[in-house]
Design a protein around this motif. Sequence first.
Motif, PDB file in Angstrom:
ATOM      1  N   GLY A  33      -8.439  42.630  31.729  1.00  0.00           N
ATOM      2  CA  GLY A  33      -9.712  42.298  31.895  1.00  0.00           C
ATOM      3  C   GLY A  33     -10.224  41.984  30.445  1.00  0.00           C
ATOM      4  O   GLY A  33     -10.904  40.815  30.063  1.00  0.00           O
ATOM      5  N   PHE A  34     -10.208  42.834  29.554  1.00  0.00           N
ATOM      6  CA  PHE A  34     -10.463  42.839  28.219  1.00  0.00           C
ATOM      7  C   PHE A  34      -9.846  41.547  27.329  1.00  0.00           C
ATOM      8  O   PHE A  34     -10.285  40.862  26.424  1.00  0.00           O
ATOM      9  N   CYS A  35      -8.445  41.257  27.680  1.00  0.00           N
ATOM     10  CA  CYS A  35      -7.842  40.378  27.217  1.00  0.00           C
ATOM     11  C   CYS A  35      -8.181  39.022  27.596  1.00  0.00           C
ATOM     12  O   CYS A  35      -8.235  38.259  26.679  1.00  0.00           O
ATOM     13  N   ILE A  36      -8.575  38.949  28.781  1.00  0.00           N
ATOM     14  CA  ILE A  36      -8.975  37.737  29.378  1.00  0.00           C
ATOM     15  C   ILE A  36     -10.292  37.380  29.157  1.00  0.00           C
ATOM     16  O   ILE A  36     -10.664  36.039  29.106  1.00  0.00           O
ATOM     17  N   SER A  37     -11.186  38.243  28.799  1.00  0.00           N
ATOM     18  CA  SER A  37     -12.441  38.056  28.436  1.00  0.00           C
ATOM     19  C   SER A  37     -12.784  36.954  27.419  1.00  0.00           C
ATOM     20  O   SER A  37     -13.918  36.346  27.408  1.00  0.00           O
ATOM     21  N   GLY A  38     -11.829  36.681  26.264  1.00  0.00           N
ATOM     22  CA  GLY A  38     -12.158  35.786  25.375  1.00  0.00           C
ATOM     23  C   GLY A  38     -12.119  34.465  26.203  1.00  0.00           C
ATOM     24  O   GLY A  38     -13.010  33.364  25.731  1.00  0.00           O
ATOM     25  N   ALA A  39     -11.381  34.122  27.110  1.00  0.00           N
ATOM     26  CA  ALA A  39     -11.122  33.051  27.898  1.00  0.00           C
ATOM     27  C   ALA A  39     -12.526  32.667  28.647  1.00  0.00           C
ATOM     28  O   ALA A  39     -13.290  31.634  28.769  1.00  0.00           O
ATOM     29  N   LEU A  40     -13.131  33.802  29.164  1.00  0.00           N
ATOM     30  CA  LEU A  40     -14.433  33.690  29.907  1.00  0.00           C
ATOM     31  C   LEU A  40     -15.604  33.227  28.985  1.00  0.00           C
ATOM     32  O   LEU A  40     -16.476  32.477  29.388  1.00  0.00           O
ATOM     33  N   MET A  41     -15.436  33.989  27.602  1.00  0.00           N
ATOM     34  CA  MET A  41     -16.543  33.684  26.764  1.00  0.00           C
ATOM     35  C   MET A  41     -16.480  32.017  26.269  1.00  0.00           C
ATOM     36  O   MET A  41     -17.477  31.458  26.027  1.00  0.00           O
ATOM     37  N   VAL A  42     -15.231  31.571  26.062  1.00  0.00           N
ATOM     38  CA  VAL A  42     -15.088  30.120  26.001  1.00  0.00           C
ATOM     39  C   VAL A  42     -15.748  29.482  26.860  1.00  0.00           C
ATOM     40  O   VAL A  42     -16.425  28.371  26.715  1.00  0.00           O
ATOM     41  N   VAL A  43     -15.276  29.783  28.152  1.00  0.00           N
ATOM     42  CA  VAL A  43     -16.057  29.043  29.254  1.00  0.00           C
ATOM     43  C   VAL A  43     -17.531  29.217  29.420  1.00  0.00           C
ATOM     44  O   VAL A  43     -18.150  28.133  29.600  1.00  0.00           O
ATOM     45  N   ALA A  44     -17.863  30.171  29.205  1.00  0.00           N
ATOM     46  CA  ALA A  44     -19.353  30.477  29.125  1.00  0.00           C
ATOM     47  C   ALA A  44     -20.084  29.409  27.874  1.00  0.00           C
ATOM     48  O   ALA A  44     -21.338  28.750  28.257  1.00  0.00           O
ATOM     49  N   VAL A  45     -19.477  29.480  26.965  1.00  0.00           N
ATOM     50  CA  VAL A  45     -20.199  28.740  25.598  1.00  0.00           C
ATOM     51  C   VAL A  45     -20.310  27.285  26.231  1.00  0.00           C
ATOM     52  O   VAL A  45     -21.111  26.507  25.945  1.00  0.00           O
ATOM     53  N   LYS A  46     -19.003  26.609  26.436  1.00  0.00           N
ATOM     54  CA  LYS A  46     -18.614  25.256  26.650  1.00  0.00           C
ATOM     55  C   LYS A  46     -19.577  24.628  27.839  1.00  0.00           C
ATOM     56  O   LYS A  46     -20.144  23.540  27.941  1.00  0.00           O
ATOM     57  N   THR A  47     -19.355  25.595  29.064  1.00  0.00           N
ATOM     58  CA  THR A  47     -20.223  25.089  30.252  1.00  0.00           C
ATOM     59  C   THR A  47     -21.695  25.425  30.185  1.00  0.00           C
ATOM     60  O   THR A  47     -22.623  24.577  30.711  1.00  0.00           O
ATOM     61  N   GLY A  48     -21.926  26.508  29.288  1.00  0.00           N
ATOM     62  CA  GLY A  48     -23.478  26.593  28.861  1.00  0.00           C
ATOM     63  C   GLY A  48     -23.939  25.581  27.930  1.00  0.00           C
ATOM     64  O   GLY A  48     -24.994  24.801  28.266  1.00  0.00           O
ATOM     65  N   VAL A  49     -23.477  25.006  27.103  1.00  0.00           N
ATOM     66  CA  VAL A  49     -23.685  23.749  26.110  1.00  0.00           C
ATOM     67  C   VAL A  49     -23.811  22.639  27.137  1.00  0.00           C
ATOM     68  O   VAL A  49     -24.862  21.835  27.138  1.00  0.00           O
ATOM     69  N   SER A  50     -22.881  22.307  27.913  1.00  0.00           N
ATOM     70  CA  SER A  50     -22.759  21.201  28.806  1.00  0.00           C
ATOM     71  C   SER A  50     -23.822  21.095  29.930  1.00  0.00           C
ATOM     72  O   SER A  50     -24.590  20.203  29.974  1.00  0.00           O
ATOM     73  N   LEU A  51     -23.985  22.173  30.498  1.00  0.00           N
ATOM     74  CA  LEU A  51     -25.145  22.210  31.464  1.00  0.00           C
ATOM     75  C   LEU A  51     -26.573  22.277  31.114  1.00  0.00           C
ATOM     76  O   LEU A  51     -27.141  21.432  31.447  1.00  0.00           O
ATOM     77  N   CYS A  52     -26.646  23.126  30.111  1.00  0.00           N
ATOM     78  CA  CYS A  52     -28.204  23.302  29.749  1.00  0.00           C
ATOM     79  C   CYS A  52     -28.553  21.791  29.002  1.00  0.00           C
ATOM     80  O   CYS A  52     -29.747  21.462  29.082  1.00  0.00           O
ATOM     81  N   THR A  53     -27.717  21.204  28.343  1.00  0.00           N
ATOM     82  CA  THR A  53     -27.930  20.108  27.730  1.00  0.00           C
ATOM     83  C   THR A  53     -28.230  18.835  28.594  1.00  0.00           C
ATOM     84  O   THR A  53     -29.119  17.965  28.344  1.00  0.00           O
ATOM     85  N   ASN A  54     -27.400  18.950  29.718  1.00  0.00           N
ATOM     86  CA  ASN A  54     -27.757  17.749  30.696  1.00  0.00           C
ATOM     87  C   ASN A  54     -28.761  18.445  31.815  1.00  0.00           C
ATOM     88  O   ASN A  54     -29.361  17.492  32.519  1.00  0.00           O
TER      89      ASN A  54
END
Length: 291
Positions: free
Chosen positions: A226-247
């Motif tokens: 979970g600690f190792c894969i959390s980086g992928a979750l953070m990337v998903v959070a940033v990119k989807t957050g930018v896309s979702l909130c912007t639109n």
Amino acid sequence: MADIVKALYNCAFTVWNALMKIAMTLFTTSPKLAGGGTPYSTVHAFYNAIADATVPIATVFFIIAIYKTVVSAPPGQQAQRFLQDALRYCIILYIAANMWSIMGYIIDFTDGITGKISATSGYTLSVSGDMESIIDSCLELPSFELSGEWLEKFWSTIGCSLLFLIGGIVLLFIMVASCLSIISSAFQRILKPLMILPFAGIAIALGAGGHDISRSLLTYIKTFFGFCISGALMVVAVKTGVSLCTNLVNFNLAGASNVYKCILITVQMAITPIVISGLVKGSDAITSRMF
């Protein structure tokens, strides 16, 4: 004044883009390679120092397992129970001898997932053309004429200018605070697996104590993964957050007053970093629920 306001808002987004570039680099940095590999080498030294205790701990818990399962078992099942515990003990000793390599494979696997995810879409923010046109219309000074309507529009423009300046400063502060929070989580994402990695030998040794105690090994591996894969979750959070909130966050400003437009535009710009920061901070909780 409109150019000053645009420059202030663009400055806020420039800070976001610059700091998020650092954060994205940290998200995709392998714990093995962070700091030139020096922290990983230091952790390996800690692991080797603790690894000497793996076999004694595993042996003690193996003896406990024999006492609990073999001695208390019916005579017809004692040999079977003993063979099961002995087989588990041998498997644990084999895994313990290769535990560092196994943990390395887990890191490499999660790094591959994070790298694939980080290669998609973007994370940058900027002042849109619609926002610029709204700023221009709100801050456009009316043509001078001696009338109460002109005076009302003049003071409305002055008030909008002050609101935009205050909003820009607040937005800049929010951008910096959100980015620092995200970068802090990115650093922790690298350090957390390294913190628990030296104790892998102890976690595997506890598995020799029977089914109940062996759950600690499964819990350890799930936590480490979970600690190792959390980086992928953070990337998903940033990119989807930018896309979702912007639109998604797009207020209907038709017919609204200029003051109302000033407030809503600033709120719209500030929502994205706040939401993304909260998602990144909560990635550990999301990971724990996943696994």
